[in-house]
Design a protein around this motif. Structure first.
Motif, PDB file in Angstrom:
ATOM      1  N   GLY A  84      35.135  -3.114  60.137  1.00  0.00           N
ATOM      2  CA  GLY A  84      34.246  -3.919  59.312  1.00  0.00           C
ATOM      3  C   GLY A  84      34.064  -5.351  59.799  1.00  0.00           C
ATOM      4  O   GLY A  84      32.922  -5.802  59.997  1.00  0.00           O
ATOM      5  N   PRO A  85      35.144  -6.124  60.004  1.00  0.00           N
ATOM      6  CA  PRO A  85      34.973  -7.508  60.470  1.00  0.00           C
ATOM      7  C   PRO A  85      34.256  -7.593  61.812  1.00  0.00           C
ATOM      8  O   PRO A  85      33.490  -8.529  62.036  1.00  0.00           O
ATOM      9  CB  PRO A  85      36.419  -8.013  60.575  1.00  0.00           C
ATOM     10  N   GLY A  86      34.509  -6.622  62.693  1.00  0.00           N
ATOM     11  CA  GLY A  86      33.830  -6.623  63.981  1.00  0.00           C
ATOM     12  C   GLY A  86      32.332  -6.467  63.837  1.00  0.00           C
ATOM     13  O   GLY A  86      31.538  -7.138  64.518  1.00  0.00           O
ATOM     14  N   LEU A  87      31.910  -5.584  62.947  1.00  0.00           N
ATOM     15  CA  LEU A  87      30.483  -5.376  62.735  1.00  0.00           C
ATOM     16  C   LEU A  87      29.837  -6.597  62.073  1.00  0.00           C
ATOM     17  O   LEU A  87      28.701  -6.959  62.399  1.00  0.00           O
ATOM     18  CB  LEU A  87      30.262  -4.142  61.864  1.00  0.00           C
ATOM     19  N   ILE A  88      30.551  -7.230  61.160  1.00  0.00           N
ATOM     20  CA  ILE A  88      30.024  -8.444  60.522  1.00  0.00           C
ATOM     21  C   ILE A  88      29.847  -9.540  61.560  1.00  0.00           C
ATOM     22  O   ILE A  88      28.810 -10.220  61.603  1.00  0.00           O
ATOM     23  CB  ILE A  88      30.956  -8.906  59.391  1.00  0.00           C
ATOM     24  N   MET A  89      30.861  -9.718  62.412  1.00  0.00           N
ATOM     25  CA  MET A  89      30.769 -10.739  63.450  1.00  0.00           C
ATOM     26  C   MET A  89      29.643 -10.442  64.427  1.00  0.00           C
ATOM     27  O   MET A  89      28.893 -11.343  64.835  1.00  0.00           O
ATOM     28  CB  MET A  89      32.108 -10.851  64.192  1.00  0.00           C
ATOM     29  N   MET A  90      29.491  -9.191  64.809  1.00  0.00           N
ATOM     30  CA  MET A  90      28.426  -8.828  65.736  1.00  0.00           C
ATOM     31  C   MET A  90      27.057  -9.113  65.136  1.00  0.00           C
ATOM     32  O   MET A  90      26.154  -9.626  65.813  1.00  0.00           O
ATOM     33  CB  MET A  90      28.532  -7.355  66.128  1.00  0.00           C
ATOM     34  N   ALA A  91      26.880  -8.807  63.858  1.00  0.00           N
ATOM     35  CA  ALA A  91      25.602  -9.079  63.198  1.00  0.00           C
ATOM     36  C   ALA A  91      25.327 -10.578  63.137  1.00  0.00           C
ATOM     37  O   ALA A  91      24.199 -11.031  63.384  1.00  0.00           O
ATOM     38  CB  ALA A  91      25.610  -8.482  61.789  1.00  0.00           C
ATOM     39  N   VAL A 112      23.226 -13.701  57.387  1.00  0.00           N
ATOM     40  CA  VAL A 112      23.295 -12.278  57.729  1.00  0.00           C
ATOM     41  C   VAL A 112      24.719 -11.759  57.542  1.00  0.00           C
ATOM     42  O   VAL A 112      24.931 -10.660  57.022  1.00  0.00           O
ATOM     43  CB  VAL A 112      22.816 -12.052  59.173  1.00  0.00           C
ATOM     44  N   GLY A 113      25.718 -12.556  57.939  1.00  0.00           N
ATOM     45  CA  GLY A 113      27.100 -12.139  57.762  1.00  0.00           C
ATOM     46  C   GLY A 113      27.474 -11.971  56.309  1.00  0.00           C
ATOM     47  O   GLY A 113      28.156 -11.003  55.940  1.00  0.00           O
ATOM     48  N   LEU A 114      27.020 -12.888  55.467  1.00  0.00           N
ATOM     49  CA  LEU A 114      27.323 -12.805  54.035  1.00  0.00           C
ATOM     50  C   LEU A 114      26.669 -11.580  53.406  1.00  0.00           C
ATOM     51  O   LEU A 114      27.307 -10.850  52.629  1.00  0.00           O
ATOM     52  CB  LEU A 114      26.841 -14.077  53.336  1.00  0.00           C
ATOM     53  N   THR A 171      25.694  -8.843  54.976  1.00  0.00           N
ATOM     54  CA  THR A 171      26.320  -7.642  55.536  1.00  0.00           C
ATOM     55  C   THR A 171      27.662  -7.367  54.879  1.00  0.00           C
ATOM     56  O   THR A 171      27.976  -6.223  54.515  1.00  0.00           O
ATOM     57  CB  THR A 171      26.511  -7.804  57.055  1.00  0.00           C
ATOM     58  N   ALA A 172      28.480  -8.402  54.704  1.00  0.00           N
ATOM     59  CA  ALA A 172      29.789  -8.225  54.069  1.00  0.00           C
ATOM     60  C   ALA A 172      29.650  -7.777  52.625  1.00  0.00           C
ATOM     61  O   ALA A 172      30.404  -6.916  52.151  1.00  0.00           O
ATOM     62  CB  ALA A 172      30.578  -9.532  54.148  1.00  0.00           C
ATOM     63  N   THR A 173      28.677  -8.343  51.908  1.00  0.00           N
ATOM     64  CA  THR A 173      28.459  -7.968  50.511  1.00  0.00           C
ATOM     65  C   THR A 173      28.037  -6.513  50.395  1.00  0.00           C
ATOM     66  O   THR A 173      28.520  -5.769  49.520  1.00  0.00           O
ATOM     67  CB  THR A 173      27.385  -8.871  49.876  1.00  0.00           C
ATOM     68  N   ALA A 174      27.136  -6.085  51.278  1.00  0.00           N
ATOM     69  CA  ALA A 174      26.671  -4.700  51.244  1.00  0.00           C
ATOM     70  C   ALA A 174      27.752  -3.725  51.684  1.00  0.00           C
ATOM     71  O   ALA A 174      27.803  -2.576  51.226  1.00  0.00           O
ATOM     72  CB  ALA A 174      25.441  -4.549  52.138  1.00  0.00           C
ATOM     73  N   MET A 175      28.641  -4.183  52.556  1.00  0.00           N
ATOM     74  CA  MET A 175      29.680  -3.309  53.105  1.00  0.00           C
ATOM     75  C   MET A 175      30.896  -3.210  52.187  1.00  0.00           C
ATOM     76  O   MET A 175      31.676  -2.239  52.267  1.00  0.00           O
ATOM     77  CB  MET A 175      30.102  -3.850  54.480  1.00  0.00           C
ATOM     78  N   ALA A 176      31.086  -4.193  51.316  1.00  0.00           N
ATOM     79  CA  ALA A 176      32.290  -4.267  50.489  1.00  0.00           C
ATOM     80  C   ALA A 176      32.571  -3.013  49.655  1.00  0.00           C
ATOM     81  O   ALA A 176      33.738  -2.620  49.527  1.00  0.00           O
ATOM     82  CB  ALA A 176      32.216  -5.494  49.585  1.00  0.00           C
ATOM     83  N   PRO A 177      31.560  -2.349  49.065  1.00  0.00           N
ATOM     84  CA  PRO A 177      31.875  -1.139  48.280  1.00  0.00           C
ATOM     85  C   PRO A 177      32.400   0.028  49.113  1.00  0.00           C
ATOM     86  O   PRO A 177      33.009   0.942  48.559  1.00  0.00           O
ATOM     87  CB  PRO A 177      30.514  -0.780  47.644  1.00  0.00           C
ATOM     88  N   VAL A 189      21.255  -2.839  57.960  1.00  0.00           N
ATOM     89  CA  VAL A 189      21.073  -1.412  58.202  1.00  0.00           C
ATOM     90  C   VAL A 189      21.720  -1.007  59.520  1.00  0.00           C
ATOM     91  O   VAL A 189      22.403   0.021  59.615  1.00  0.00           O
ATOM     92  CB  VAL A 189      19.569  -1.059  58.207  1.00  0.00           C
ATOM     93  N   THR A 190      21.525  -1.818  60.552  1.00  0.00           N
ATOM     94  CA  THR A 190      22.133  -1.521  61.856  1.00  0.00           C
ATOM     95  C   THR A 190      23.654  -1.479  61.756  1.00  0.00           C
ATOM     96  O   THR A 190      24.304  -0.602  62.336  1.00  0.00           O
ATOM     97  CB  THR A 190      21.703  -2.582  62.886  1.00  0.00           C
ATOM     98  N   SER A 191      24.236  -2.427  61.034  1.00  0.00           N
ATOM     99  CA  SER A 191      25.701  -2.456  60.873  1.00  0.00           C
ATOM    100  C   SER A 191      26.194  -1.210  60.152  1.00  0.00           C
ATOM    101  O   SER A 191      27.241  -0.639  60.521  1.00  0.00           O
ATOM    102  CB  SER A 191      26.118  -3.708  60.102  1.00  0.00           C
TER     103      SER A 191
END
Length: 269
Positions: free
Chosen positions: A76-83, A133-135, A137-143, A46-48
Motif C-alpha cells: 500500500g505505501p509503495g503504491l501511494i508513493m508511486m502515485a 493524489v496521495g491523500l 489514494t490513501a483514503t480510497a485504499m484504506a477500506p 484507479v491505476t493504484s
C-alpha cells in the motif's frame, strides 16, 4: 507637466520577493490540473487499485508476510508513493512542454518573476498535486488495506521531499524537452525504471548483496523506504542516510532548475 502627472514608482516587494506574482503562478498551475481532475486525480487512484489487485492476487499468497506485515499492507505505501511522485513529475513537466509546443512559454518569461520565484511556484504546484493524489489514494485504499501511520514525521517529510524531488525533475525534463516525444523518453527510460526498481513491489532485503548496493544508490529507494517506515515501522536502509539523501538531492535539483531558468535554457529563442 508630464512629471507632475506621472505615477509614483511602485514600492519594492517585501524581502525582494514578488509574493503576488509567485502566488498567482502557483494558483494558475494548481487550477490547471484541477480543471481536469478526472485525469489528474481520479485516474491515478484507479491505476493504484489495479496494481494492488494484480500484485495481491498474483503474489500475495506466495509472499503473505513481508517485513513482518501482510503483503497488502507492505504494498500500500509503495503504491501511494508511486502515485504521488508520478503526478508531481507530470504536473511540472507537462506544463512546460505544453507551453513550449503551444508557443505561450512567453507568458512564463514576461511577468516580473525571478527564476527563483518561478522555480518555487511551479515546484509547489507539483507538490500540491502529488500530495492531493496521495491523500485521495490513501483514503480510497484504506477500506481494503491496513494503513496505520506510526511515524508522522517520516510520513510527512518523505511525502513532501519526494514530491519536491519529482516536481524538480519534471521541470528539468520539461526544460530539456522540445516536444512530447522527448518527455515520453525521459519518463519511460529514467523515471519509471527508477520508480519500479526502488522497492515499490518488493523488499530489497531479498535481493543479492550486490544488487542491494545498487538499489541503495537509487535516491527513489530512500523516499519510498522512509515513507513506508512511517506506516509499517520497518526500513530496509538507513533512515539517517535517507534524510540526508532527500535533502541533498532536492538542494542540487533546485539549484540546477534555477540555473537553467536564469540562463533561459531552451526557453528563449
Amino acid at each position: 507637466m508630464s512629471d507632475r502627472f506621472s505615477l509614483p514608482p511602485m514600492p519594492l516587494p517585501p524581502m525582494g520577493v514578488n509574493w503576488l506574482g509567485l502566488w498567482t503562478l502557483y494558483l494558475k498551475e494548481v487550477r490547471r490540473f484541477l480543471n481536469v481532475y478526472t485525469q489528474t486525480v481520479a485516474a491515478p487512484v484507479v491505476t493504484s487499485f489495479l496494481f494492488l489487485a494484480v500484485f495481491t492476487l498474483a503474489l500475495g499468497r506466495g509472499a503473505e508476510i513481508v517485513d513482518g506485515v501482510p503483503y497488502s499492507q507492505f504494498l500500500g505505501p509503495g503504491l501511494i508513493m508511486m502515485a504521488m511522485t508520478q503526478n508531481a513529475f507530470a504536473n511540472t513537466s507537462s506544463s512546460l512542454v505544453i507551453s513550449k509546443v503551444q508557443g505561450n512559454i512567453v507568458d512564463l518569461l514576461m511577468p516580473p518573476l525571478s527564476p527563483a520565484e518561478v522555480t518555487l511556484a511551479m515546484t509547489a504546484a507539483g507538490v500540491t498535486r502529488g500530495l492531493l493524489v496521495g491523500l485521495v489514494t490513501a483514503t480510497a485504499m484504506a477500506p481494503f488495506v491496513t494503513l496505520a501511520p506510526q511515524h508522522a514525521f517520516f510520513l510527512l517529510f518523505h511525502a513532501v521531499m519526494a514530491c519536491t524531488m519529482l516536481a524538480l525533475l519534471g521541470m528539468l525534463g520539461g526544460l530539456w524537452s522540445e516536444k512530447f516525444d522527448h518527455m515520453a523518453a525521459i519518463t519511460n527510460f529514467l523515471i519509471s525504471p527508477l520508480a519500479f526498481l526502488s522497492g515499490t513491489f518488493y523488499t530489497t532485503t531479498r535481493l543479492p548483496p550486490d544488487w542491494q548496493t545498487v538499489a541503495h544508490l537509487n535516491p527513489f529507494f530512500y523516499m519510498l523506504d522512509g515513507f513506508r517506515y512511517g506506516f509499517i515501522d520497518h526500513a530496509d536502509g538507513s533512515l539517517a542516510v535517507g534524510l540526508i539523501v532527500m535533502v541533498g538531492t532536492n538542494i542540487a535539483l533546485s539549484y540546477a532548475v534555477y540555473t537553467l531558468i536564469r540562463t533561459g535554457y531552451r526557453l528563449k529563442s
